[in-house]
Enzyme design. Structure first.
Site, PDB file in Angstrom:
ATOM      1  N   GLU A  96     -36.544  50.235 -39.431  1.00 16.81           N
ATOM      2  CA  GLU A  96     -35.287  49.491 -39.622  1.00 16.81           C
ATOM      3  C   GLU A  96     -34.259  50.067 -38.657  1.00 16.81           C
ATOM      4  OE1 GLU A  96     -34.648  46.931 -41.606  1.00 16.81           O
ATOM      5  OE2 GLU A  96     -36.078  46.974 -43.282  1.00 16.81           O
TER       6      GLU A  96
ATOM      7  N   HIS B 130     -37.611  45.757 -37.612  1.00 16.60           N
ATOM      8  CA  HIS B 130     -36.621  45.104 -38.471  1.00 16.60           C
ATOM      9  C   HIS B 130     -35.243  45.680 -38.198  1.00 16.60           C
ATOM     10  CE1 HIS B 130     -39.270  42.865 -41.319  1.00 16.60           C
ATOM     11  NE2 HIS B 130     -40.159  43.697 -40.793  1.00 16.60           N
TER      12      HIS B 130
ATOM     13  N   HIS C 175     -39.567  38.597 -39.112  1.00 12.75           N
ATOM     14  CA  HIS C 175     -38.747  37.368 -39.209  1.00 12.75           C
ATOM     15  C   HIS C 175     -38.924  36.465 -37.980  1.00 12.75           C
ATOM     16  CE1 HIS C 175     -37.009  39.430 -42.632  1.00 12.75           C
ATOM     17  NE2 HIS C 175     -36.872  40.481 -41.848  1.00 12.75           N
TER      18      HIS C 175
ATOM     19  N   GLU D 202     -31.140  38.969 -37.283  1.00 13.59           N
ATOM     20  CA  GLU D 202     -32.209  39.964 -37.192  1.00 13.59           C
ATOM     21  C   GLU D 202     -33.380  39.452 -36.348  1.00 13.59           C
ATOM     22  OE1 GLU D 202     -33.822  40.990 -40.983  1.00 13.59           O
ATOM     23  OE2 GLU D 202     -35.099  42.596 -40.203  1.00 13.59           O
TER      24      GLU D 202
HETATM   25 ZN    ZN Z   1     -36.218  42.480 -41.925  1.00 10.16          ZN
END
Ligand code: ZN
Length: 230
Positions: free
Chosen positions: A145, A79, A9, A29
């Site tokens: 994550e 992430h 991102h 994020e």
């Molecule tokens: Zn992500």
């Protein structure tokens, strides 16, 4: 060894629309993975590894192509999760080979067993998914994550700088272990003491006195110093 860190991102598409990634509890994020990526790179700086950040493009294919063009050895995508849950999980592509599986096992295991276990963060397990950056990269690739941005407890941890730094430290250490990274060899830091002579005769005399001069310098500055004549 070339390691590409992919800060998931944070890209802007052709219409100028920014991708903040998942948002929640006052966090974005894109900001978290930026911070985490920079910290991981800083902690790996003493090691013999070249770190490159993937372009923060909205095109996942561009991110993968960047690593492919570099002929990177490993692609690590950062992430932060969302959607109701808590904890850490990692992904590899379902068709990933043995090398990728071993690396992921090593990295995932090191991250969850050390710092995260001590912080009471749940291990959500080692998963597989057909994500574009995992599918399109030619080298072993893992997507991680780091907790859930929409979970108040996880978000409180992610807002804590010491926690984020610990997370980066654990990740850097996991990569050091997985790839057997060694510290860079630092060149001899011995300082030279320069003596500039105005005449040839003066220089010749100093050369002649070289041994005595070295003794004096070493007594004054310790064994690290040496003398250079100009
Ligand atoms: Zn992500």
């Amino acid at each position: 060894m070339i390691l590409v860190i992919d800060k998931g991102h944070g890209g802007t598409n052709s219409n100028g629309v920014y991708d903040p990634g998942a948002c929640g509890n006052g966090l974005r994020e894109a900001d978290l993975v930026d911070d985490l990526g920079n910290r991981i790179a800083a902690k790996l700086a003493p090691y013999d590894v070249r770190i490159e950040f993937a372009p923060r493009s909205n095109s996942l294919s561009e991110r993968a192509a960047f690593a492919n063009n570099l002929k990177a050895d490993f692609f690590y995508s950062l992430h932060v999760n969302s959607g109701g849950g808590t904890g850490f999980e990692s992904y590899i592509h379902p068709d990933a080979g043995e090398e990728t599986r071993k690396l992921r096992d090593s990295i995932h295991g090191a991250i969850v067993s050390g710092f995260l276990a001590g912080q009471g963060v749940k291990d959500r397990g080692k998963k597989e998914a057909n994500f574009a950056v995992l599918r399109e990269t030619n080298m072993p690739a893992v997507l991680a994550e780091y907790l859930f941005i929409d979970n108040p407890d996880d978000a409180a941890k992610l807002k804590n700088e010491a926690f984020l730094d610990g997370l980066a430290n654990e990740t850097a250490w996991a990569l050091v272990q997985a790839f057997g990274l060694k510290k860079k060899i630092v060149s001899n830091p011995r300082p030279d003491i320069c003596l500039t002579c105005s005449t040839r005769a003066e220089r010749d005399k100093l050369y002649a006195d070289n041994q005595r001069l070295r003794q004096i310098i070493k007594q004054a500055y310790g064994a690290l110093a040496d003398v250079v004549f100009n």
